[in-house]
Design a protein around this motif. Structure first.
Motif, mmCIF file in Angstrom:
data_model
loop_
_atom_site.group_PDB
_atom_site.id
_atom_site.type_symbol
_atom_site.label_atom_id
_atom_site.label_comp_id
_atom_site.label_asym_id
_atom_site.label_seq_id
_atom_site.Cartn_x
_atom_site.Cartn_y
_atom_site.Cartn_z
ATOM 1 N N ALA A 102 -0.845 -7.148 6.894
ATOM 2 C CA ALA A 102 -0.914 -8.593 7.122
ATOM 3 C C ALA A 102 0.478 -9.220 7.219
ATOM 4 O O ALA A 102 0.602 -10.392 7.560
ATOM 5 N N THR A 103 1.521 -8.466 6.926
ATOM 6 C CA THR A 103 2.877 -8.999 6.943
ATOM 7 C C THR A 103 3.673 -8.388 8.088
ATOM 8 O O THR A 103 3.233 -7.457 8.751
ATOM 9 N N ASP A 104 4.852 -8.925 8.275
ATOM 10 C CA ASP A 104 5.731 -8.447 9.353
ATOM 11 C C ASP A 104 6.798 -7.510 8.802
ATOM 12 O O ASP A 104 7.990 -7.732 8.959
ATOM 13 N N HIS A 105 6.369 -6.453 8.154
ATOM 14 C CA HIS A 105 7.317 -5.476 7.624
ATOM 15 C C HIS A 105 7.923 -4.677 8.767
ATOM 16 O O HIS A 105 7.420 -4.673 9.885
ATOM 17 N N PRO A 108 -2.972 -1.553 1.657
ATOM 18 C CA PRO A 108 -3.054 -1.602 3.124
ATOM 19 C C PRO A 108 -3.286 -3.006 3.665
ATOM 20 O O PRO A 108 -2.654 -3.416 4.637
ATOM 21 N N GLU A 109 -4.171 -3.765 3.029
ATOM 22 C CA GLU A 109 -4.469 -5.122 3.493
ATOM 23 C C GLU A 109 -3.216 -5.995 3.466
ATOM 24 O O GLU A 109 -2.916 -6.695 4.429
ATOM 25 N N ALA A 110 -2.467 -5.934 2.382
ATOM 26 C CA ALA A 110 -1.247 -6.735 2.262
ATOM 27 C C ALA A 110 -0.160 -6.250 3.213
ATOM 28 O O ALA A 110 0.533 -7.050 3.840
ATOM 29 N N TYR A 111 -0.026 -4.943 3.336
ATOM 30 C CA TYR A 111 1.034 -4.386 4.186
ATOM 31 C C TYR A 111 0.826 -4.750 5.658
ATOM 32 O O TYR A 111 1.737 -5.211 6.325
ATOM 33 N N ASN A 158 -8.924 -1.515 -1.451
ATOM 34 C CA ASN A 158 -7.493 -1.796 -1.392
ATOM 35 C C ASN A 158 -6.850 -1.657 -2.761
ATOM 36 O O ASN A 158 -5.725 -1.176 -2.884
ATOM 37 N N THR A 159 -7.564 -2.057 -3.803
ATOM 38 C CA THR A 159 -7.054 -1.885 -5.166
ATOM 39 C C THR A 159 -6.910 -0.405 -5.494
ATOM 40 O O THR A 159 -5.883 0.031 -6.027
ATOM 41 N N ALA A 160 -7.929 0.378 -5.162
ATOM 42 C CA ALA A 160 -7.885 1.817 -5.442
ATOM 43 C C ALA A 160 -6.735 2.488 -4.684
ATOM 44 O O ALA A 160 -5.997 3.300 -5.257
ATOM 45 N N LEU A 161 -6.561 2.150 -3.422
ATOM 46 C CA LEU A 161 -5.477 2.744 -2.635
ATOM 47 C C LEU A 161 -4.111 2.337 -3.178
ATOM 48 O O LEU A 161 -3.172 3.140 -3.189
ATOM 49 N N LEU A 169 7.419 2.550 0.845
ATOM 50 C CA LEU A 169 6.850 1.207 0.912
ATOM 51 C C LEU A 169 6.795 0.561 -0.461
ATOM 52 O O LEU A 169 6.524 1.221 -1.468
ATOM 53 N N VAL A 170 7.019 -0.733 -0.502
ATOM 54 C CA VAL A 170 6.881 -1.496 -1.728
ATOM 55 C C VAL A 170 5.476 -2.087 -1.779
ATOM 56 O O VAL A 170 4.812 -2.019 -2.799
ATOM 57 N N ASP A 171 5.017 -2.693 -0.678
ATOM 58 C CA ASP A 171 3.642 -3.193 -0.583
ATOM 59 C C ASP A 171 2.741 -2.024 -0.241
ATOM 60 O O ASP A 171 2.684 -1.594 0.905
#
Length: 100
Positions: free
Chosen positions: A81-84, A76-79, A20-23, A71-73
């Motif tokens: 996990a939210t309701d964007h 992938p894991e953070a994106y 996720n950091t690399a992406l 996208l701002v986030d």
């Protein structure tokens, strides 16, 4: 710009976090010809190697998705996990091989 991601223990630094950091770094709004990303795995984990190889396949879809939808986030894991606001191709990107 050179970015180094260092990892040594797949239990303390889960491969999915490394991926996720690399992406996230690859999705930066920065000229690709001026950026290099290096992953150093001192623990020689086969799991981390496999995760990075799968992430390289997923990156083609993820980076295009980030750019197209501004996208701002970009992690992938953070994106996911939210309701964007979801875009028409979000479900398709979410089920691509690898990650989430």
């Amino acid at each position: 710009m050179d970015v180094f991601i260092c990892t040594a223990d797949p239990y303390k630094e889960p491969p999915m976090r490394v991926v996720n950091t690399a992406l996230s770094v690859m999705a930066y709004d920065y000229p690709t010809e001026k950026m290099s990303l290096y992953v150093s795995d001192d623990g020689r984990s086969q799991l981390t190697l496999f995760a990075i190889m799968e992430a390289s396949k997923f990156a083609a879809h993820w980076l295009a998705y980030c750019k197209k939808n501004a996208l701002v986030d970009r992690c992938p894991e953070a994106y996911f996990a939210t309701d964007h606001a979801w875009f028409p191709e979000t479900a398709e990107v979410k089920v691509k091989p690898c990650l989430v």
